[in-house]
Design a protein around this motif. Sequence first.
Motif, PDB file in Angstrom:
ATOM      1  N   HIS A 156       4.280   6.557   6.461  1.00 18.99           N
ATOM      2  CA  HIS A 156       2.921   6.704   6.962  1.00 18.99           C
ATOM      3  C   HIS A 156       2.911   6.821   8.484  1.00 18.99           C
ATOM      4  CE1 HIS A 156       3.458   2.679   8.196  1.00 18.99           C
ATOM      5  NE2 HIS A 156       3.086   2.065   7.115  1.00 18.99           N
ATOM      6  N   THR A 182       3.525  -5.354   3.119  1.00 17.33           N
ATOM      7  CA  THR A 182       2.310  -6.166   2.986  1.00 17.33           C
ATOM      8  C   THR A 182       2.029  -6.513   1.527  1.00 17.33           C
ATOM      9  OG1 THR A 182       1.017  -4.124   3.162  1.00 17.33           O
ATOM     10  CG2 THR A 182       1.227  -5.485   5.141  1.00 17.33           C
ATOM     11  N   GLN A 228      -4.275  -2.020   4.501  1.00 19.12           N
ATOM     12  CA  GLN A 228      -4.941  -0.843   3.963  1.00 19.12           C
ATOM     13  C   GLN A 228      -5.740  -1.149   2.704  1.00 19.12           C
ATOM     14  OE1 GLN A 228      -2.027   2.566   4.081  1.00 19.12           O
ATOM     15  NE2 GLN A 228      -0.741   0.949   4.952  1.00 19.12           N
ATOM     16  N   ALA A 282       1.930  -0.199   9.897  1.00 19.47           N
ATOM     17  CA  ALA A 282       0.496   0.009  10.154  1.00 19.47           C
ATOM     18  C   ALA A 282      -0.196  -1.330  10.361  1.00 19.47           C
ATOM     19  CB  ALA A 282      -0.128   0.749   8.981  1.00 19.47           C
ATOM     20  N   SER A 283       0.237  -2.318   9.603  1.00 13.86           N
ATOM     21  CA  SER A 283      -0.365  -3.650   9.733  1.00 13.86           C
ATOM     22  C   SER A 283      -0.043  -4.254  11.101  1.00 13.86           C
ATOM     23  CB  SER A 283       0.153  -4.552   8.617  1.00 13.86           C
ATOM     24  OG  SER A 283       1.577  -4.423   8.512  1.00 13.86           O
ATOM     25  N   PRO A 335       0.799  -1.226   0.000  1.00 13.09           N
ATOM     26  CA  PRO A 335       0.000   0.000   0.000  1.00 13.09           C
ATOM     27  C   PRO A 335       0.838   1.284   0.000  1.00 13.09           C
ATOM     28  CG  PRO A 335      -0.119  -1.138   2.106  1.00 13.09           C
ATOM     29  CD  PRO A 335       0.554  -2.063   1.160  1.00 13.09           C
ATOM     30  N   THR A 336       1.946   1.280   0.726  1.00 12.60           N
ATOM     31  CA  THR A 336       2.772   2.493   0.740  1.00 12.60           C
ATOM     32  C   THR A 336       3.397   2.706  -0.630  1.00 12.60           C
ATOM     33  OG1 THR A 336       3.273   1.964   3.046  1.00 12.60           O
ATOM     34  CG2 THR A 336       4.603   3.677   2.019  1.00 12.60           C
TER      35      THR A 336
HETATM   36  C1  MLT Z   1       2.351  -1.312   6.733  1.00 12.08           C
HETATM   37  O1  MLT Z   1       1.883  -2.417   7.001  1.00 12.08           O
HETATM   38  O2  MLT Z   1       2.661  -0.465   7.521  1.00 12.08           O
HETATM   39  C2  MLT Z   1       2.586  -0.954   5.341  1.00 12.08           C
HETATM   40  O3  MLT Z   1       1.403  -0.558   4.779  1.00 12.08           O
HETATM   41  C3  MLT Z   1       3.217  -2.077   4.643  1.00 12.08           C
HETATM   42  C4  MLT Z   1       3.461  -1.744   3.221  1.00 12.08           C
HETATM   43  O4  MLT Z   1       3.177  -0.622   2.781  1.00 12.08           O
HETATM   44  O5  MLT Z   1       3.958  -2.648   2.555  1.00 12.08           O
END
Ligand code: MLT
Length: 329
Positions: A97, A190, A208, A166-167, A46-47
Amino acid sequence: MPNIDRRTILTLAAGAASALARPALAQAGYPNRPVTFVIPFAAGGPTDTVARLTAEVMARDLGQPVVVENVGGAGGTLGAQRVAQARPDGHTLLLHHIGMGTTPALYRRLSYDPVNGFEPIGLITEVPMTIVTKRDFPAQNLAELVRVLRERKEGINLANAGVGAASHLCGLLLQSAIQTQVTTVPYRGTGPAMTDLIGGAVDLMCDQTTNTTEQIRAGAIRAFAVTTRTRNAALPDLPTAAEAGLPGFEVSVWHGLYAPRNTSAEIVNRLSRALQFALRDERLVARFAELGTAPVPQDQATPAFHRQYWQADIAKWRPIIQAAGQYAD
Ligand code: MLT
């Protein structure tokens, strides 16, 4: 008036226009080579998704390529360290993030300053999270999922992107909310974790919408709830955690752009203008909406707003993390 032919007049006009522009360009002199966005997680997550969409449009405004470099590991701190230690010339930036809010409390022995090592440029977007499992997980709704997690405990594999991701944060909050403890499987992002969730190698993830929406629509994974107060327009049939039986379970993931400390205000402000340009781009806005999110308002894509938002988030998470006593190091 001297006898100047039409071609000369056009040449003079062009020269004058160029001269008018030149002082601005000369003052800027930035960027004078490709700009690198360091993403502190593996490609495909997601990032990375937010970064690539934003970088593509910012490049148009900056007049230089914006290259995305994935530096995963240690919950995003390896990538953050790379930028904290980069030259403050505006050509190496960090797109990160909520981990920028939690890292200062989670990590007590970092080789960089997780707060004073950066100049905030502006916020980008705030992304909801979703509680998802592999497709054949033995639960049809959140109540059943909670029962299975309480019964099987360490027999359940929860994937995340490392302590501080974040996960990871969402997984902690979920286990705390349902009073159980499962087994955690950390990845460099992720993106790769999603591959294993689709393949059934892991059971559960809290991730996310920018990474889960298309997999949920395709039926490749099973979704149980979205972690925001209201339902998400990209996943209208997915109940909120409150509707599904977990009232008050709300977490969403803010993203921002950073330069190394001591980057000049002139460069930081130039980057903020390019970020605001990107967040107005119709294709970017449409793609963000497909993935369950939206750009922040223009006045939040500014250094001042980002700084106060970030400092407030650090202050919010520090007591929560200290009370939990769960640190990364
Ligand atoms: C997270 O889990 O903090 C990130 O979204 C992981 C990612 O962006 O791969």
